[in-house]
Design a protein around this motif. Structure first.
Motif, PDB file in Angstrom:
ATOM      1  N   GLU A 190     -20.012   9.041  -2.478  1.00 25.14           N
ATOM      2  CA  GLU A 190     -20.414   7.726  -1.589  1.00 25.14           C
ATOM      3  C   GLU A 190     -21.969   7.153  -2.208  1.00 25.14           C
ATOM      4  N   CYS A 242     -10.731  -6.110   2.822  1.00 24.00           N
ATOM      5  CA  CYS A 242     -10.816  -4.857   2.268  1.00 24.00           C
ATOM      6  C   CYS A 242     -11.994  -4.138   3.207  1.00 24.00           C
ATOM      7  N   SER A 252      -1.481  -1.918  -5.197  1.00 21.45           N
ATOM      8  CA  SER A 252      -2.061  -0.818  -4.758  1.00 21.45           C
ATOM      9  C   SER A 252      -2.034   0.322  -5.826  1.00 21.45           C
ATOM     10  N   ALA A 312     -14.194   0.145  -3.429  1.00 27.16           N
ATOM     11  CA  ALA A 312     -14.033   1.510  -3.259  1.00 27.16           C
ATOM     12  C   ALA A 312     -15.315   2.576  -3.647  1.00 27.16           C
ATOM     13  N   LEU A 342      -9.930   2.345  -7.479  1.00 24.71           N
ATOM     14  CA  LEU A 342     -10.479   3.530  -6.962  1.00 24.71           C
ATOM     15  C   LEU A 342     -11.069   4.300  -8.035  1.00 24.71           C
ATOM     16  N   ARG A 349       0.547  -1.423   0.033  1.00 18.81           N
ATOM     17  CA  ARG A 349      -0.208  -0.113  -0.111  1.00 18.81           C
ATOM     18  C   ARG A 349       0.705   1.221  -0.115  1.00 18.81           C
ATOM     19  N   VAL A 372     -14.042   0.130   3.560  1.00 19.28           N
ATOM     20  CA  VAL A 372     -14.332   1.448   3.435  1.00 19.28           C
ATOM     21  C   VAL A 372     -15.214   1.950   4.545  1.00 19.28           C
ATOM     22  N   CYS A 402     -10.938  -6.096  -3.362  1.00 18.98           N
ATOM     23  CA  CYS A 402     -11.026  -4.810  -3.171  1.00 18.98           C
ATOM     24  C   CYS A 402     -12.249  -4.157  -3.679  1.00 18.98           C
ATOM     25  N   SER A 406      -2.949   4.717  -5.552  1.00 18.45           N
ATOM     26  CA  SER A 406      -3.203   5.673  -4.905  1.00 18.45           C
ATOM     27  C   SER A 406      -3.111   6.883  -5.625  1.00 18.45           C
ATOM     28  N   ASP A 428      -6.669  -3.892  -6.774  1.00 17.94           N
ATOM     29  CA  ASP A 428      -6.898  -2.606  -6.116  1.00 17.94           C
ATOM     30  C   ASP A 428      -7.808  -1.803  -7.174  1.00 17.94           C
ATOM     31  N   ASP A 433     -16.832   6.032  -4.453  1.00 19.18           N
ATOM     32  CA  ASP A 433     -16.721   7.449  -5.167  1.00 19.18           C
ATOM     33  C   ASP A 433     -16.848   8.635  -4.169  1.00 19.18           C
TER      34      ASP A 433
END
Length: 379
Positions: A271, A214, A343, A266, A306, A38, A216, A264, A345, A304, A268
């Motif tokens: 939410e 995972c 990962s 994620a 995002l 990560r 969030v 994984c 980021s 991962d 936005d």
């Protein structure tokens, strides 16, 4: 012939150190096999979010937590992603022993110098350091045993005759700064909510049948979302601790994988949308309707994911950073240095860091060019 003779004459076998040679080979192999699980960009102070990133923190398979200056890596000439095997090792600003065993996740709690740097790992601990104390060092600090200001340990479970189970590992963490909480995805199939001020567990979320990969925080609705080895995603109410919704991405999947685990997830920025990586599939869910609106089949397992505005970034068991739109169409694919990326980021400026196998970190600009690529130093 003369050149060959000269080369042979330059080798002095009388000073050969067999033990040093073996140590160098083992060290090289260990370096190539380490993994960065990560990364996290150091958050800017409020109002400075548009500035380009300079510092990034890594969590590595040797248990180390380290910070690196991206500008220093640029100055050293890193950046050839195609020659990953020959990349030099970057010097960290700070390198500390974070965990006994692999460090799986790292997050910042708060903003600026007053923030806490939190990490979790295979030893079942969540540890935190004051970023102000770490960032003050102007020269590289390596091997220093900095004592954490936060040290949380998952509870052990009692078995027959009072035997205690091993401490369950923490595979991921999520933070709720307003609520003063840190959430952990643990190896005992549970998620834990920790009160950072009191350093005590506030709530335990039970319902998954296998360990969690995972987690969030959906702070706008006081919820958390977890993904598990059991192949399901669950949404939990943080006030009652109850599961209020279950999502099963494998129900309508026509893939070779049999109910693949959730690797994984994620949210936005609003939410309202959830991206979910499950085996060689990436699905997008509308949380209000609890409906899958698009599904993408990939060549390798997703590790991962995002959101970047109205697009989705994904990395996995191949050296690619893939960008999709909300309909599931490929926007771009960029070759990355790690052969297996764990990962991705995103900085607010649009810069992306991709990290993974080989202790490699690839910094990619918002335009898709490689700013720099470096190998992290081990303990």
């Amino acid at each position: 012939m003369a050149a060959a003779a000269a080369a042979e004459a330059s080798v002095d076998c009388r000073n050969w150190d067999e033990e040093a040679y073996r140590d160098s080979i083992l060290q090289q192999r260990e370096t190539l096999c380490r993994t960065v699980f990560r990364t996290a960009f150091v958050p800017s102070n409020p109002g400075n979010s548009t500035l380009n990133p300079d510092l990034i923190v890594t969590a590595c398979s040797d248990g180390s937590i380290a910070s690196y200056s991206i500008s220093s890596c640029l100055g050293l000439g890193f950046g050839n992603a195609r020659a990953a095997q020959n990349l030099l090792v970057a010097e960290p600003n700070c390198l500390i022993q974070g965990h006994d065993g692999p460090a799986y996740d790292v997050k910042f709690y708060g903003y600026g110098e007053d923030s806490l740097l939190l990490s979790c790992g295979d030893d079942g601990r969540i540890r935190g350091w004051k970023w102000k104390e770490i960032s003050v060092f102007d020269v590289p600090m390596r091997g220093r045993n900095m004592q954490p200001v936060v040290n949380l340990v998952n509870p052990q479970h009692k078995g027959p005759w009072g035997a205690l189970s091993p401490i369950p590992e923490n595979n991921a963490i999520a933070v709720d700064t307003l609520g003063g909480s840190v959430f952990a995805a643990a190896g005992d199939s549970s998620a834990y909510c920790w009160d950072l001020e009191k350093c005590k567990i506030k709530m335990v979320f039970k319902g998954h049948s296998d360990y969690l990969h995972c987690i969030v925080a959906r702070t706008s609705r006081s919820q958390i979302i977890t993904g598990s080895e059991d192949g399901t995603v669950r949404i939990w109410d943080c006030k009652s601790g109850k599961c209020i919704r279950r999502i099963d991405p494998g129900n309508d999947m026509n893939l070779k994988d049999s109910r693949p685990y959730i690797s994984c997830i994620a949210l936005d920025e609003s939410e309202s949308w959830l991206a979910c990586g499950s085996g060689r599939s990436l699905s997008l869910w509308n949380l209000a309707a609890c409906e899958c609106v698009s599904r993408i089949s990939t060549n390798a397992s997703i590790q991962d994911v995002l959101f970047d505005s109205n697009q989705i970034l994904a990395v996995g068991a191949e050296p690619l950073l893939s960008r999709f739109n909300m309909s599931g169409d490929i926007v771009s694919q960029i070759q990355c240095a790690p052969q297996s990326a764990f990962s991705a980021s995103l900085h607010s400026s649009g810069v992306v860091a991709v990290s993974g196998y080989g202790a490699l970190v690839d910094i990619i600009s918002q335009f898709g060019s490689h700013l720099c690529t470096f190998r992290c130093r081990g303990l």
